[in-house]
Motif scaffolding. Structure first.
Motif: not given
Length: 325
Positions: A196, A200-201, A203-205, A322
């Protein structure tokens, strides 16, 4: 049957000493065989097929899993199942790592000649260099120990610890030779904490489009409050007509403004905003966003492109959901 605490602790300490000595003993015996095994596993065009019976089989499963998660394609094949059809899983392009302390495991030695007939290179991890398994192998890894940690010198204890440590040594040397990085490890562990953090970027969140709170600089204070309340992020961006970021207004700014006693109804978003707020790019790691928030003691980050266009926003709750933090 009764427990003598002092006797039990003495035995436990002796067991740990024996197993520690077994692992240290491997260090002195590493040599050409180890590097030959590494070369075979590094150049494998198929997979490293790990085999072993009993406790050695349990160790073999762990070694196969460690290899697979660190960049070396690997799988475990049970020797007994191999002689009943699973031998078809092994191909000439594979490398077989067979583990047996005695080197005389019947189930394993039934399969070994068939593996050789396939043409797959065979690496033996054994405590007996003159064993049947060792004689069939292309490369022998010496995992021998002086004695087991078991008081009866029967239960596989020090010997399986030595096998496990030797397997880890192979995996560590291989991942280094492959140039395996933390990002590569994360890709094979996407569900873990490291995955994670490294995959995880922002832009993903981030909240984007209509979900990202924003108002113009001429918006009334009431409009600003409605936007913050409706979007539920604890802040609102202030942008110009072209969508370029001008500033931010947060819940903390509101509390400080109330303390001044000013007439809030007469103010505009441009008058109360905090100019030049902290921002982050959409391609940045979400973990980096978390570090920025912690460093600057803020709970919201606005996301912009290189031209300063507002793309979105995220807060600590987004990161927590996340499981980045």
């Amino acid at each position: 049957m009764s427990l003598d605490p002092d006797h039990a602790l003495r035995l436990a300490r002796e067991a740990l000493d024996i197993e520690a000595d077994a692992v240290r003993g491997l260090k002195q015996r590493l040599g050409a065989g180890f590097t030959q095994a590494l070369a075979l596993m590094l150049d494998v065009r198929g997979r490293v097929v790990v085999m072993g019976m009993g406790k050695s089989g349990h160790v073999g499963r762990k070694i196969a899993a460690t290899l697979a998660s660190t960049g070396t394609p690997a799988m475990f094949v049970h020797p007994a199942e191999a002689s009943h059809g699973d031998l078809g899983m092994i191909k000439p392009v594979d490398v077989v790592l067979a583990i047996s302390n005695s080197g005389e495991s019947e189930e394993l030695n039934v399969v070994v000649p068939l593996v050789r007939r396939l043409g797959a290179p065979l690496i033996a991890m054994t405590g007996h260099a003159d064993s049947t398994l060792a004689r069939h192998a292309d490369v022998v890894l010496d995992s021998g120990v002086e004695k087991e940690a078991c008081p009866l010198n029967l239960a596989p204890t020090a010997s399986t610890t030595a096998q496990l440590a030797l397997g880890d040594a192979l995996a560590v040397a291989l991942l280094d030779a492959r140039g395996f990085k933390a990002e590569d490890f994360a890709r094979s562990h996407p569900g873990g904490a490291l995955g994670r953090r490294l995959l995880t970027r922002v832009q993903d969140l981030m909240r984007s489009g209509a979900d990202a709170p924003r108002v113009g600089p001429d918006a009334s204070f009431a409009e600003l409050m409605r936007e913050m309340t409706h979007k539920g992020l604890g802040a609102s961006a202030v942008t110009d007509a072209q969508g370029r970021l001008l500033g931010i207004f947060t819940d903390g700014d509101l509390r400080r403004l109330v303390e001044t006693g000013r007439d809030l109804r007469a103010l505009t978003a441009g008058q109360v905003m905090h100019a030049q707020p902290r921002t982050i790019g959409p391609g940045a790691l979400a973990a980096m966003a978390a570090e920025q928030m912690e460093l600057h003691r803020i709970t919201v980050l606005l996301v912009t492109d290189e031209a300063g266009q507002l793309l979105g926003a995220l807060n600590t709750n987004d990161l927590m959901r996340a499981k980045v933090i």
